[in-house]
Design a protein around this motif. Structure first.
Motif, PDB file in Angstrom:
ATOM      1  N   PHE A  97       0.766  -1.807  -0.287  1.00 55.86           N
ATOM      2  CA  PHE A  97       0.252   0.282   0.263  1.00 55.86           C
ATOM      3  C   PHE A  97       1.150   1.368  -0.301  1.00 55.86           C
ATOM      4  CE2 PHE A  97       0.575  -0.904   4.129  1.00 55.86           C
ATOM      5  CZ  PHE A  97       0.295  -0.326   5.112  1.00 55.86           C
ATOM      6  N   LEU A  98       0.455   2.166  -0.888  1.00 58.58           N
ATOM      7  CA  LEU A  98       0.687   3.606  -0.289  1.00 58.58           C
ATOM      8  C   LEU A  98      -0.076   4.950   0.067  1.00 58.58           C
ATOM      9  CD1 LEU A  98       2.531   3.642  -3.752  1.00 58.58           C
ATOM     10  CD2 LEU A  98       3.905   3.118  -1.618  1.00 58.58           C
ATOM     11  N   GLN A  99       0.471   5.390   0.038  1.00 63.12           N
ATOM     12  CA  GLN A  99      -0.161   6.558   1.208  1.00 63.12           C
ATOM     13  C   GLN A  99       0.174   8.889   0.188  1.00 63.12           C
ATOM     14  OE1 GLN A  99       0.424   5.327   4.785  1.00 63.12           O
ATOM     15  NE2 GLN A  99      -1.837   6.135   5.061  1.00 63.12           N
ATOM     16  N   ILE A 100      -0.456   9.114   0.349  1.00 64.58           N
ATOM     17  CA  ILE A 100       0.737  10.731   0.073  1.00 64.58           C
ATOM     18  C   ILE A 100      -1.342  11.195   1.668  1.00 64.58           C
ATOM     19  CG2 ILE A 100       1.374  10.842  -1.416  1.00 64.58           C
ATOM     20  CD1 ILE A 100      -1.024  11.342  -3.253  1.00 64.58           C
ATOM     21  N   GLY A 101      -0.328  12.632   1.291  1.00 64.50           N
ATOM     22  CA  GLY A 101      -1.106  13.399   2.393  1.00 64.50           C
ATOM     23  C   GLY A 101      -0.717  13.354   4.261  1.00 64.50           C
ATOM     24  N   GLU A 102      -2.462  13.634   4.557  1.00 65.13           N
ATOM     25  CA  GLU A 102      -1.936  13.017   6.054  1.00 65.13           C
ATOM     26  C   GLU A 102      -1.920  11.336   6.444  1.00 65.13           C
ATOM     27  OE1 GLU A 102      -2.149  15.201   8.401  1.00 65.13           O
ATOM     28  OE2 GLU A 102      -1.424  16.694   8.097  1.00 65.13           O
ATOM     29  N   HIS A 103      -1.216  10.271   5.978  1.00 68.12           N
ATOM     30  CA  HIS A 103      -1.397   9.941   6.150  1.00 68.12           C
ATOM     31  C   HIS A 103      -1.186   8.339   7.644  1.00 68.12           C
ATOM     32  CE1 HIS A 103       3.543  10.615   6.049  1.00 68.12           C
ATOM     33  NE2 HIS A 103       3.181   9.290   7.100  1.00 68.12           N
ATOM     34  N   LYS A 104      -0.357   9.171   8.715  1.00 64.34           N
ATOM     35  CA  LYS A 104      -0.494   9.086   9.934  1.00 64.34           C
ATOM     36  C   LYS A 104      -0.910   8.268  10.552  1.00 64.34           C
ATOM     37  CE  LYS A 104       0.054  13.505  12.320  1.00 64.34           C
ATOM     38  NZ  LYS A 104       0.348  14.039  11.281  1.00 64.34           N
ATOM     39  N   TYR A 105      -2.938   9.236  11.144  1.00 62.02           N
ATOM     40  CA  TYR A 105      -3.801   8.815  11.491  1.00 62.02           C
ATOM     41  C   TYR A 105      -4.471   6.771  10.627  1.00 62.02           C
ATOM     42  CZ  TYR A 105      -3.976  12.856  12.766  1.00 62.02           C
ATOM     43  OH  TYR A 105      -2.440  14.520  13.219  1.00 62.02           O
ATOM     44  N   GLY A 106      -4.327   6.693   9.569  1.00 63.53           N
ATOM     45  CA  GLY A 106      -5.128   5.724   9.089  1.00 63.53           C
ATOM     46  C   GLY A 106      -3.864   4.756   8.179  1.00 63.53           C
ATOM     47  N   LYS A 107      -2.092   5.006   9.089  1.00 64.78           N
ATOM     48  CA  LYS A 107      -1.723   4.083   8.375  1.00 64.78           C
ATOM     49  C   LYS A 107      -1.861   2.888   9.363  1.00 64.78           C
ATOM     50  CE  LYS A 107       3.246   3.306   7.478  1.00 64.78           C
ATOM     51  NZ  LYS A 107       3.652   2.331   8.629  1.00 64.78           N
ATOM     52  N   PRO A 108      -1.904   2.541  11.151  1.00 67.97           N
ATOM     53  CA  PRO A 108      -1.852   1.569  11.561  1.00 67.97           C
ATOM     54  C   PRO A 108      -2.930   0.278  11.172  1.00 67.97           C
ATOM     55  CG  PRO A 108      -2.383   4.095  12.678  1.00 67.97           C
ATOM     56  CD  PRO A 108      -2.022   3.718  11.606  1.00 67.97           C
ATOM     57  N   ILE A 109      -4.111   1.026  10.530  1.00 61.96           N
ATOM     58  CA  ILE A 109      -4.836  -1.064  10.377  1.00 61.96           C
ATOM     59  C   ILE A 109      -4.127  -0.918   9.619  1.00 61.96           C
ATOM     60  CG2 ILE A 109      -6.637   1.150   8.769  1.00 61.96           C
ATOM     61  CD1 ILE A 109      -9.125  -0.993   9.637  1.00 61.96           C
ATOM     62  N   LEU A 110      -3.913  -0.663   8.441  1.00 56.16           N
ATOM     63  CA  LEU A 110      -3.000  -1.038   6.975  1.00 56.16           C
ATOM     64  C   LEU A 110      -1.880  -1.385   7.338  1.00 56.16           C
ATOM     65  CD1 LEU A 110      -3.063   2.155   4.963  1.00 56.16           C
ATOM     66  CD2 LEU A 110      -4.500   0.374   4.982  1.00 56.16           C
ATOM     67  N   ASP A 111      -1.665  -1.169   8.467  1.00 56.58           N
ATOM     68  CA  ASP A 111       0.239  -2.276   8.817  1.00 56.58           C
ATOM     69  C   ASP A 111      -0.332  -3.682   9.773  1.00 56.58           C
ATOM     70  OD1 ASP A 111       1.789  -0.131   7.976  1.00 56.58           O
ATOM     71  OD2 ASP A 111       2.045   0.623  10.429  1.00 56.58           O
ATOM     72  N   ARG A 112      -1.348  -3.144   9.855  1.00 53.00           N
ATOM     73  CA  ARG A 112      -2.001  -4.689  10.767  1.00 53.00           C
ATOM     74  C   ARG A 112      -2.851  -5.645   9.870  1.00 53.00           C
ATOM     75  NH1 ARG A 112      -1.799  -4.705  16.163  1.00 53.00           N
ATOM     76  NH2 ARG A 112      -1.253  -3.329  16.977  1.00 53.00           N
ATOM     77  N   VAL A 113      -3.599  -4.333   8.910  1.00 55.25           N
ATOM     78  CA  VAL A 113      -4.389  -5.835   8.558  1.00 55.25           C
ATOM     79  C   VAL A 113      -4.080  -6.316   6.941  1.00 55.25           C
ATOM     80  CG1 VAL A 113      -6.801  -5.663   7.384  1.00 55.25           C
ATOM     81  CG2 VAL A 113      -6.520  -5.337   9.389  1.00 55.25           C
ATOM     82  N   VAL A 114      -3.109  -5.165   5.854  1.00 53.05           N
ATOM     83  CA  VAL A 114      -3.649  -5.000   4.235  1.00 53.05           C
ATOM     84  C   VAL A 114      -2.322  -6.348   4.112  1.00 53.05           C
ATOM     85  CG1 VAL A 114      -2.372  -3.962   2.804  1.00 53.05           C
ATOM     86  CG2 VAL A 114      -3.899  -3.009   4.412  1.00 53.05           C
ATOM     87  N   THR A 115      -2.358  -7.320   3.285  1.00 52.47           N
ATOM     88  CA  THR A 115      -1.153  -8.570   2.509  1.00 52.47           C
ATOM     89  C   THR A 115      -1.502  -7.784   1.740  1.00 52.47           C
ATOM     90  OG1 THR A 115      -2.693 -10.346   3.212  1.00 52.47           O
ATOM     91  CG2 THR A 115      -1.187  -9.627   5.131  1.00 52.47           C
ATOM     92  N   PRO A 116      -0.879  -8.762   0.283  1.00 55.87           N
ATOM     93  CA  PRO A 116      -1.166  -8.533  -1.055  1.00 55.87           C
ATOM     94  C   PRO A 116      -2.487 -10.335  -0.803  1.00 55.87           C
ATOM     95  CG  PRO A 116       0.696  -9.463  -0.897  1.00 55.87           C
ATOM     96  CD  PRO A 116       0.920  -9.253   0.504  1.00 55.87           C
ATOM     97  N   ARG A 117      -2.592 -11.195   0.077  1.00 57.31           N
ATOM     98  CA  ARG A 117      -3.989 -11.966  -0.596  1.00 57.31           C
ATOM     99  C   ARG A 117      -5.333 -10.943  -0.521  1.00 57.31           C
ATOM    100  NH1 ARG A 117       0.066 -14.135   2.293  1.00 57.31           N
ATOM    101  NH2 ARG A 117      -0.688 -13.811   4.489  1.00 57.31           N
TER     102      ARG A 117
END
Length: 241
Positions: A148-168
């Protein structure tokens, strides 16, 4: 400010952007930050933007003008260069040139302007690819390790991406996670706001598979936000100290 997020998955790509732009508390407006260049079945390129409107709008306008030329000897564009890597390089050059031009004018008045972009897409016969383009024109690419990639105010929405997102991750779950990532950002930062633009691109479709604008009064998004808040409170209460 803004928040944009893109996921690169085995099943396809999911992209989400907000639309709020503000130049002070009393000057808030709505501008689209997701732009789709499409030759259905042959190629799709999506660009999301964050940063100075003067930079992003000028860059997108130049890219759109080049893409509007369909003659064989037309200028290079995101719709006719051979690979997605060359698409990223083309967007990077354009963003760098516009950034430098705008910056030189604004620095005379002790102001600055900068912008970043996410470029995602696929050409027929090629791989899905996603890039984060920096103001200088250089870029990084999403990978299986960081899908995943983020731009802008990314810090608030990053924790759930780190925990959930995988290629599968499925495309359905991917839509859910980007919306919850956006919900976390909306709750914590007033410079990000509705409506939202959501786009899903299935692998090898080379076209937009699903697109939707989510308005501030969308009942489905409100229900998801409420359910997420309730789930977090329950989980917090259940954890022993």
């Amino acid at each position: 400010m803004t928040y944009c997020v893109g996921l690169l998955l085995d099943a396809g790509m999911v992209l989400l952007s907000d639309t709020r732009t503000n130049a002070g508390l009393d000057n808030i407006a709505i501008y689209r930050k997701m732009f789709v260049f499409e030759d259905p079945g042959e190629r799709i390129v999506t660009i999301m933007t964050a940063g100075s409107l003067s930079v992003t709008q000028t860059t997108i306008a130049r890219l759109q003008e080049a893409a509007s030329h369909t003659e064989p000897d037309g200028p290079p564009s995101v719709l006719n260069v051979p690979t997605m890597l060359q698409v990223a390089e083309l967007v990077g050059r354009e963003l760098s040139e516009v950034s430098a031009d705008v910056r030189s004018k604004m620095e005379r008045n002790a102001q600055s302007a900068t912008a970043t972009m996410i470029v995602a897409g696929q050409r027929k016969g090629g791989d899905m690819r996603m890039f984060l383009i920096y103001p200088e024109g250089n870029f990084i690419e999403a990978t299986a390790d960081t899908p995943f990639l983020q731009i802008g105010e990314h810090k608030y929405g990053k924790p759930i991406l780190d925990r959930v997102v995988t290629p599968r991750l499925t495309l359905a779950d991917a839509q859910k996670v980007v919306l919850l990532s956006m919900d976390s950002t909306l709750r914590s930062n007033l410079s990000v706001g509705m409506p939202l633009d959501l786009l899903v691109i299935e692998k090898d479709a080379c076209r937009a598979s699903y697109s939707r604008r989510i308005e501030a009064n969308d009942s489905g998004f409100a229900a998801m936000s409420s359910a997420w808040s309730d789930a977090l409170r329950r989980s917090f209460a259940e954890i022993a100290l």
